[in-house]
Design a protein around this motif. Structure first.
Motif, PDB file in Angstrom:
ATOM      1  N   PHE A 181     -10.693  -1.993   0.519  1.00 22.30           N
ATOM      2  CA  PHE A 181     -11.241  -1.385  -0.691  1.00 22.30           C
ATOM      3  C   PHE A 181     -12.430  -0.491  -0.356  1.00 22.30           C
ATOM      4  N   TYR A 222       0.608   3.964  -2.742  1.00 24.20           N
ATOM      5  CA  TYR A 222       0.299   5.335  -2.337  1.00 24.20           C
ATOM      6  C   TYR A 222       1.272   6.320  -2.963  1.00 24.20           C
ATOM      7  N   GLY A 256      -8.597   3.275   4.163  1.00 22.31           N
ATOM      8  CA  GLY A 256      -8.456   1.926   3.634  1.00 22.31           C
ATOM      9  C   GLY A 256      -7.675   1.031   4.570  1.00 22.31           C
ATOM     10  N   LEU A 265       0.817  -1.213   0.000  1.00 22.61           N
ATOM     11  CA  LEU A 265       0.000   0.000   0.000  1.00 22.61           C
ATOM     12  C   LEU A 265       0.853   1.267   0.000  1.00 22.61           C
ATOM     13  N   TRP A 271     -11.185   2.604   1.107  1.00 17.87           N
ATOM     14  CA  TRP A 271     -10.558   3.419   0.064  1.00 17.87           C
ATOM     15  C   TRP A 271     -11.626   4.214  -0.698  1.00 17.87           C
ATOM     16  N   LYS A 272     -12.781   3.610  -0.946  1.00 20.72           N
ATOM     17  CA  LYS A 272     -13.829   4.245  -1.745  1.00 20.72           C
ATOM     18  C   LYS A 272     -14.697   5.229  -0.959  1.00 20.72           C
ATOM     19  N   ARG A 299      -8.043   8.759   1.890  1.00 19.39           N
ATOM     20  CA  ARG A 299      -8.468   7.470   1.362  1.00 19.39           C
ATOM     21  C   ARG A 299      -7.512   6.362   1.799  1.00 19.39           C
ATOM     22  N   PHE A 300      -6.239   6.663   1.760  1.00 20.79           N
ATOM     23  CA  PHE A 300      -5.221   5.691   2.146  1.00 20.79           C
ATOM     24  C   PHE A 300      -5.384   5.291   3.614  1.00 20.79           C
TER      25      PHE A 300
END
Length: 190
Positions: A93, A25, A62, A21, A96-97, A58-59
């Protein structure tokens, strides 16, 4: 399988996922920097958040959701990596979304509010022009009477016009920021 073996597998899996990740990233950060203002998806989001900051959020979401989900499963004696690793990936995921979807919802609500104010803008502009005001004065008067987001966008049009940009070009930029058929018709008629 004992809890200590599951903990070792969890730590190993988490460390490997974190390395992947972080590499991803950094690649996404470079991509977000390189895309600049041309990205049509991120352009409306710039009103609410910087794309690099959104990427960071987001990172973090997630990773946090994935680790929490995997830890929850392990603490509830689901000790099979075949179960908690895919669950962690799925939750990662989802994490993340979620921030992206939340900001896109804010963009959509703002656009809907803007579109609902176009009729009021048209009537206010027509009254101002009928009363003898020039177009920039009528736009200024309309921006004072109409609430956000129309007020913000008209203020930006007027500022661009005051700083030397042609009013027609400033209105075209408004249409680029807030695309819509009603606004296109209004700008064309102006």
């Amino acid at each position: 399988m004992s809890l200590s073996i599951a903990a070792i597998i969890f730590i190993g899996t988490s460390a490997f996922a974190a390395m992947v990740l972080i590499y991803t990233y950094k690649g996404l950060q470079v991509q977000a920097t390189a895309s600049g203002e041309t990205d049509a998806v991120l352009s409306p989001l710039r009103k609410f958040i910087d794309p690099k900051k959104l990427l960071s959020i987001r990172f973090v979401f997630g990773i946090a959701l994935a680790v929490l989900g995997m830890a929850f499963l392990i603490l509830n004696n689901v000790l099979l990596p075949v179960v908690y690793v895919p669950a962690g990936v799925l939750l990662g995921f989802l994490g993340w979304k979620l921030p992206f979807l939340w900001f896109m919802l804010k963009v959509r609500k703002r656009k809907q509010l803007f579109d609902s104010q176009i009729l009021h803008l048209t009537m206010t502009l027509a009254n101002g022009l009928r009363s003898g005001q020039a177009l920039p004065q009528a736009l200024d008067a309309a921006s004072q009477r109409i609430g956000d987001p129309m007020h913000e966008e008209l203020a930006q049009v007027l500022n661009e016009s005051r700083y030397g940009l042609d009013l027609a070009e400033a209105l075209e930029r408004l249409h680029t920021r807030m695309p819509g058929e009603d606004l296109r018709l209004l700008i064309t008629s102006i």
